[in-house]
Write an enzyme that holds these catalytic residues in place. Structure first.
Site, PDB file in Angstrom:
ATOM      1  N   GLY A 195      82.058  16.784  44.332  1.00  0.00           N
ATOM      2  CA  GLY A 195      83.124  17.198  43.412  1.00  0.00           C
ATOM      3  C   GLY A 195      83.738  18.521  43.843  1.00  0.00           C
ATOM      4  O   GLY A 195      84.285  19.273  43.033  1.00  0.00           O
ATOM      5  N   ALA A 196      83.664  18.818  45.145  1.00  0.00           N
ATOM      6  CA  ALA A 196      84.069  20.136  45.644  1.00  0.00           C
ATOM      7  C   ALA A 196      85.580  20.279  45.821  1.00  0.00           C
ATOM      8  O   ALA A 196      86.068  21.354  46.130  1.00  0.00           O
ATOM      9  CB  ALA A 196      83.365  20.428  46.960  1.00  0.00           C
ATOM     10  N   SER A 197      86.314  19.188  45.614  1.00  0.00           N
ATOM     11  CA  SER A 197      87.765  19.268  45.806  1.00  0.00           C
ATOM     12  C   SER A 197      88.493  19.814  44.583  1.00  0.00           C
ATOM     13  O   SER A 197      89.711  19.979  44.617  1.00  0.00           O
ATOM     14  CB  SER A 197      88.311  17.878  46.160  1.00  0.00           C
ATOM     15  OG  SER A 197      87.818  16.932  45.245  1.00  0.00           O
ATOM     16  N   TYR A 208      81.350   9.081  27.979  1.00  0.00           N
ATOM     17  CA  TYR A 208      81.078  10.315  28.720  1.00  0.00           C
ATOM     18  C   TYR A 208      79.776  10.945  28.212  1.00  0.00           C
ATOM     19  O   TYR A 208      78.910  11.334  29.002  1.00  0.00           O
ATOM     20  CB  TYR A 208      82.250  11.275  28.535  1.00  0.00           C
ATOM     21  CG  TYR A 208      82.102  12.604  29.235  1.00  0.00           C
ATOM     22  CD1 TYR A 208      82.291  12.704  30.610  1.00  0.00           C
ATOM     23  CD2 TYR A 208      81.779  13.755  28.535  1.00  0.00           C
ATOM     24  CE1 TYR A 208      82.160  13.928  31.262  1.00  0.00           C
ATOM     25  CE2 TYR A 208      81.654  14.977  29.168  1.00  0.00           C
ATOM     26  CZ  TYR A 208      81.850  15.067  30.533  1.00  0.00           C
ATOM     27  OH  TYR A 208      81.712  16.279  31.171  1.00  0.00           O
ATOM     28  N   ALA A 228      77.298   9.537  26.751  1.00  0.00           N
ATOM     29  CA  ALA A 228      76.149   8.723  27.166  1.00  0.00           C
ATOM     30  C   ALA A 228      75.802   9.028  28.624  1.00  0.00           C
ATOM     31  O   ALA A 228      74.625   9.160  28.983  1.00  0.00           O
ATOM     32  CB  ALA A 228      76.464   7.243  26.997  1.00  0.00           C
ATOM     33  N   SER A 229      76.820   9.170  29.461  1.00  0.00           N
ATOM     34  CA  SER A 229      76.552   9.397  30.889  1.00  0.00           C
ATOM     35  C   SER A 229      75.858  10.741  31.104  1.00  0.00           C
ATOM     36  O   SER A 229      74.986  10.878  31.962  1.00  0.00           O
ATOM     37  CB  SER A 229      77.854   9.313  31.706  1.00  0.00           C
ATOM     38  OG  SER A 229      78.670  10.449  31.497  1.00  0.00           O
ATOM     39  N   LYS A 230      76.249  11.749  30.329  1.00  0.00           N
ATOM     40  CA  LYS A 230      75.652  13.074  30.507  1.00  0.00           C
ATOM     41  C   LYS A 230      74.251  13.142  29.901  1.00  0.00           C
ATOM     42  O   LYS A 230      73.363  13.814  30.435  1.00  0.00           O
ATOM     43  CB  LYS A 230      76.565  14.146  29.887  1.00  0.00           C
ATOM     44  CG  LYS A 230      77.894  14.297  30.628  1.00  0.00           C
ATOM     45  CD  LYS A 230      77.678  14.666  32.092  1.00  0.00           C
ATOM     46  CE  LYS A 230      78.977  14.944  32.824  1.00  0.00           C
ATOM     47  NZ  LYS A 230      78.764  15.304  34.234  1.00  0.00           N
ATOM     48  N   ILE A 240      85.335  23.977  29.986  1.00  0.00           N
ATOM     49  CA  ILE A 240      85.697  24.882  31.079  1.00  0.00           C
ATOM     50  C   ILE A 240      87.126  24.549  31.500  1.00  0.00           C
ATOM     51  O   ILE A 240      87.478  23.368  31.595  1.00  0.00           O
ATOM     52  CB  ILE A 240      84.760  24.650  32.304  1.00  0.00           C
ATOM     53  CG1 ILE A 240      83.283  24.796  31.925  1.00  0.00           C
ATOM     54  CG2 ILE A 240      85.143  25.565  33.468  1.00  0.00           C
ATOM     55  CD1 ILE A 240      82.851  26.180  31.525  1.00  0.00           C
TER      56      ILE A 240
HETATM   57  N1  LIG Z   1      85.631  21.033  32.741  1.00  0.00           N
HETATM   58  C1  LIG Z   1      84.830  20.959  31.713  1.00  0.00           C
HETATM   59  O1  LIG Z   1      85.157  21.340  30.603  1.00  0.00           O
HETATM   60  C2  LIG Z   1      83.429  20.419  31.899  1.00  0.00           C
HETATM   61  C3  LIG Z   1      82.498  20.660  30.874  1.00  0.00           C
HETATM   62  C4  LIG Z   1      81.210  20.176  31.013  1.00  0.00           C
HETATM   63  C5  LIG Z   1      80.864  19.464  32.137  1.00  0.00           C
HETATM   64  N2  LIG Z   1      81.779  19.230  33.108  1.00  0.00           N
HETATM   65  C6  LIG Z   1      81.352  18.466  34.283  1.00  0.00           C
HETATM   66  O2  LIG Z   1      81.564  19.219  35.444  1.00  0.00           O
HETATM   67  C7  LIG Z   1      81.808  18.375  36.553  1.00  0.00           C
HETATM   68  C8  LIG Z   1      83.056  18.835  37.277  1.00  0.00           C
HETATM   69  O3  LIG Z   1      84.147  18.760  36.383  1.00  0.00           O
HETATM   70  P1  LIG Z   1      85.529  19.542  36.636  1.00  0.00           P
HETATM   71  O4  LIG Z   1      85.928  20.095  35.345  1.00  0.00           O
HETATM   72  O5  LIG Z   1      85.397  20.393  37.804  1.00  0.00           O
HETATM   73  O6  LIG Z   1      86.481  18.274  36.917  1.00  0.00           O
HETATM   74  P2  LIG Z   1      87.651  18.057  37.967  1.00  0.00           P
HETATM   75  O7  LIG Z   1      88.376  19.322  38.222  1.00  0.00           O
HETATM   76  O8  LIG Z   1      88.392  16.873  37.484  1.00  0.00           O
HETATM   77  O9  LIG Z   1      86.863  17.657  39.298  1.00  0.00           O
HETATM   78  C9  LIG Z   1      86.143  16.464  39.385  1.00  0.00           C
HETATM   79  C10 LIG Z   1      85.625  16.303  40.784  1.00  0.00           C
HETATM   80  O10 LIG Z   1      84.891  15.065  40.866  1.00  0.00           O
HETATM   81  C11 LIG Z   1      85.345  14.342  41.993  1.00  0.00           C
HETATM   82  N3  LIG Z   1      85.216  12.900  41.787  1.00  0.00           N
HETATM   83  C12 LIG Z   1      85.657  12.162  40.736  1.00  0.00           C
HETATM   84  N4  LIG Z   1      85.399  10.855  40.945  1.00  0.00           N
HETATM   85  C13 LIG Z   1      84.790  10.767  42.152  1.00  0.00           C
HETATM   86  C14 LIG Z   1      84.295   9.684  42.940  1.00  0.00           C
HETATM   87  N5  LIG Z   1      84.390   8.425  42.526  1.00  0.00           N
HETATM   88  N6  LIG Z   1      83.748   9.974  44.155  1.00  0.00           N
HETATM   89  C15 LIG Z   1      83.665  11.240  44.587  1.00  0.00           C
HETATM   90  N7  LIG Z   1      84.110  12.291  43.911  1.00  0.00           N
HETATM   91  C16 LIG Z   1      84.676  12.064  42.707  1.00  0.00           C
HETATM   92  C17 LIG Z   1      86.799  14.735  42.131  1.00  0.00           C
HETATM   93  O11 LIG Z   1      87.219  14.440  43.440  1.00  0.00           O
HETATM   94  P3  LIG Z   1      88.787  14.173  43.808  1.00  0.00           P
HETATM   95  O12 LIG Z   1      89.583  15.091  42.942  1.00  0.00           O
HETATM   96  O13 LIG Z   1      88.827  14.536  45.238  1.00  0.00           O
HETATM   97  O14 LIG Z   1      89.051  12.751  43.520  1.00  0.00           O
HETATM   98  C18 LIG Z   1      86.735  16.219  41.833  1.00  0.00           C
HETATM   99  O15 LIG Z   1      86.334  16.942  42.962  1.00  0.00           O
HETATM  100  C19 LIG Z   1      81.901  16.966  35.992  1.00  0.00           C
HETATM  101  O16 LIG Z   1      80.690  16.286  36.186  1.00  0.00           O
HETATM  102  C20 LIG Z   1      82.146  17.198  34.522  1.00  0.00           C
HETATM  103  O17 LIG Z   1      81.684  16.134  33.745  1.00  0.00           O
HETATM  104  C21 LIG Z   1      83.063  19.701  33.022  1.00  0.00           C
END
Ligand SMILES: NC(=O)c1ccc[n+]([C@@H]2O[C@H](COP(=O)([O-])OP(=O)(O)OC[C@H]3O[C@@H](n4cnc5c(N)ncnc54)[C@H](OP(=O)(O)O)[C@@H]3O)[C@@H](O)[C@H]2O)c1
Lengths: 249, 73
Positions: free
Chosen positions: A17-19, A154, A156-158, A187
């Protein structure tokens, strides 16, 4: 004087998820702490953007959709021995329960649960995770401590991630591999679905946070540094809550 | 899809509102039962049954059932 108990120098760490968002920020901060990174995501252009923001040399990137077996294999084949893994790839699907289908459930579980778990499973079998390594799942407060309308899958997955993290922590302890989760509250990142949420609703929701704002991605990255560093070599099976006080009330 | 069928689908997102109140010119946000959860249900309905994705901001500009129907055709 260069006392730094949180150094990651010499550690080889994979970040998924580094992108984007949290995974991107984690990658940048880990690189500043001296880690050598392998970063992964689907969108190559944005992965390269992250690559360009990393400090130090010797980092590599692999673009792969983790839900596609052949791409997961390519990632695994390219991985060296690892001292740390941060599983941040994840998706949200905001749909009320009465409208979801099995397909929706599979789609979210595939990215958020099955793919990180299978990745670790394969790496363990290949003995690619070193003794003393640290694994971090980016979980959520959602599912474990609370939920929002339309977030049942979501959540459930977490919750599933938190469950398996405990099991992994115990099963991998003999190999001295530590497994922990970080549970962020909201976030600021691209994950917020602007098809469903208006700016006004966000401003309203922010009021529910005792610290009066959403979190920032680097505030999760610092927690990842902590859990990857040797300062936490006796910490396993824990869930680090970072939510601006949201779940206090 | 006729507006009659659309109104039927629309009304299924409500539990207590009398059927007779669902008319093309009904300002749905003024119905007693209307709340953000019903709004989410309507957005989900548009996506799942009508393959229509509209943003929350666009949705806020729509006030009658007929206007909503028009954006699905
Ligand atoms: N933001 C929040 O409020 C929040 C709160 C609690 C937990 N989280 C958790 O934190 C994590 C990161 O979230 P974020 O907010 O950084 O979201 P984000 O900015 O949407 O980034 C999600 C990342 O996951 C990658 N990804 C999605 N589907 C994928 C797949 N099938 N294969 C490989 N990579 C995939 C995306 O890659 P591409 O963009 O390259 O497709 C992107 O790098 C998630 O697990 C999320 O559930 C987020």
């Amino acid at each position: 004087m260069s006392y730094n108990p949180f150094t990651l120098s010499g550690k080889v760490i994979l970040v998924t998820g580094a992108s984007s968002g949290i995974g991107k920020s984690i990658s940048i901060e880990l690189s500043k702490m001296g880690a050598q990174l392998i970063i992964s995501g689907r969108n190559e252009a944005r992965l390269i953007e992250t690559m360009n923001s990393l400090q130090g040399i010797n980092h590599t990137f692999v673009s792969a959709d983790l839900t596609i077996e052949s791409e997961l294999k390519i990632l695994i084949d390219q991985l060296p021995q690892l001292d740390g893994l941060v599983l941040s790839a994840g998706i949200v699907k905001t749909m009320l329960f009465q409208y979801i289908t099995l397909q929706d459930i599979k789609e979210v579980m595939d990215v958020n649960f099955f793919s990180p778990v299978i990745l670790i499973n394969m790496l363990v079998k290949l003995k690619k995770i070193n003794k003393g390594a640290s694994i971090i799942f980016i979980s959520s407060i959602s599912g474990n401590l609370c939920t929002w309308a339309g977030n049942s899958i979501y959540s459930a997955s977490k919750a599933a991630i938190n469950g398996i993290a405990k099991g992994l922590a115990l099963d991998l302890a003999k190999k001295s591999i530590r497994v922990n989760t970080i549970m962020p509250g909201m976030i600021e990142s691209d994950i917020l679905d602007n098809n469903i949420i208006t700016k006004e609703q966000i401003l309203e929701d922010v009021k529910n946070y005792p610290l009066k704002r959403y979190g920032k991605t680097d505030e999760i990255a610092y927690a990842a540094i902590y859990l990857l560093s040797d300062t936490t070599r006796w910490v396993t099976g824990t869930n680090l809550l970072i939510d601006g006080g949201y779940t206090l009330t | 899809m006729s507006i009659t069928n659309f109104i039927k689908d629309f009304s299924e997102n409500f539990e207590e509102t009398d059927e007779s109140l669902f008319l093309p010119n009904t300002k749905f946000r003024e119905l007693d039962e209307w709340d953000s959860l019903t709004g989410l249900a309507v957005l989900n309905m548009l996506k799942v049954k009508y393959y229509k994705l509209i943003t929350a901001e666009e949705f806020l500009k729509i006030s009658t059932i007929e206007e909503l129907y028009n954006c699905t055709i």
